[in-house]
Design a protein around this motif. Sequence first.
Motif, PDB file in Angstrom:
ATOM      1  N   LEU A   1       7.408  22.970   7.256  1.00 33.89           N
ATOM      2  CA  LEU A   1       7.742  23.128   8.664  1.00 33.89           C
ATOM      3  C   LEU A   1       8.909  22.227   9.055  1.00 33.89           C
ATOM      4  N   SER A   2       9.691  22.696  10.023  1.00 32.76           N
ATOM      5  CA  SER A   2      10.759  21.873  10.567  1.00 32.76           C
ATOM      6  C   SER A   2      10.156  20.789  11.455  1.00 32.76           C
ATOM      7  N   ILE A   3      10.938  19.770  11.720  1.00 36.48           N
ATOM      8  CA  ILE A   3      10.474  18.633  12.513  1.00 36.48           C
ATOM      9  C   ILE A   3      11.436  18.421  13.665  1.00 36.48           C
ATOM     10  N   ASP A   4      10.894  18.203  14.847  1.00 37.90           N
ATOM     11  CA  ASP A   4      11.702  17.892  16.024  1.00 37.90           C
ATOM     12  C   ASP A   4      11.623  16.394  16.290  1.00 37.90           C
ATOM     13  N   LEU A   5      12.781  15.737  16.256  1.00 38.88           N
ATOM     14  CA  LEU A   5      12.862  14.324  16.578  1.00 38.88           C
ATOM     15  C   LEU A   5      13.374  14.187  18.002  1.00 38.88           C
TER      16      LEU A   5
ATOM     17  N   LEU B   1       4.678  21.252  14.894  1.00 40.53           N
ATOM     18  CA  LEU B   1       3.784  22.143  15.641  1.00 40.53           C
ATOM     19  C   LEU B   1       3.405  21.471  16.950  1.00 40.53           C
ATOM     20  N   MET B   2       2.124  21.229  17.176  1.00 41.19           N
ATOM     21  CA  MET B   2       1.688  20.598  18.421  1.00 41.19           C
ATOM     22  C   MET B   2       1.332  19.132  18.235  1.00 41.19           C
ATOM     23  N   VAL B   3       1.596  18.607  17.053  1.00 44.10           N
ATOM     24  CA  VAL B   3       1.218  17.225  16.741  1.00 44.10           C
ATOM     25  C   VAL B   3       2.436  16.322  16.887  1.00 44.10           C
ATOM     26  N   LYS B   4       2.265  15.208  17.597  1.00 42.43           N
ATOM     27  CA  LYS B   4       3.327  14.231  17.776  1.00 42.43           C
ATOM     28  C   LYS B   4       2.910  12.888  17.175  1.00 42.43           C
ATOM     29  N   VAL B   5       3.857  12.260  16.491  1.00 47.20           N
ATOM     30  CA  VAL B   5       3.644  10.903  15.985  1.00 47.20           C
ATOM     31  C   VAL B   5       4.810  10.056  16.465  1.00 47.20           C
TER      32      VAL B   5
END
Length: 207
Positions: free
Chosen positions: A89-93, A179-183
């Motif tokens: 999956l791609s990641i949004d920063l 997805l819907m998970v943020k760290v």
Amino acid sequence: MEGRNACIRYLCCACCLPGWAAGIIWFIIIAIIIVIIVLAAIAGTFIMPTVDMAGVSSNPTTGSQISFTGDGLRINFGLIINVNNPNLLSIDLSNINATAFYPTPKGGRPQIGGGYLEQQAVPKYSHFNFTFPFHIEYNPDIDLDQSILTDIADKCGLTGGKKQDITIDYTIHLTAKVLMVKVHPTISSSATFVCPIDVRIYPISIA
């Protein structure tokens, strides 16, 4: 006791519904199970991306390369950041906020700049580079003996010598969303690079 096996009874009741309604219910149930299995598989194989500095761009993303503000000095440039994302999956920063510290010859570590980037998308299965706007901002209030100014001027070739590597410590706070998970990881490290100033002025002397 009345609530025991309630889910099983509800599933059995689907058999009492018309065929089209029972089909819809079973389709929804199976779809939910498949989604849960896929998400669990992705989460189980997820590898935290690594972030490294790949170089320095002497062209600032905003503003001029060097500017003077009163007694201060600001050097604008770009850090070329490499993100290794081995995941499906791609990641949004987002909210990428960096703070820079300058290790002084006397062992101090004053804050001397940083940078901010609102958002950056990282593709899946990629070694992705992007330019992060960064600046070193000199303030004489934190350098009463001018040791930092002298060191920067020497390493940037502003006093007539050759350019040398500048070393800074940095801390980056950011939000990574999959997805819907943020760290909210924090990256702390050091970077060494040649002074990004393109010296096309006469050498100066530090008083």
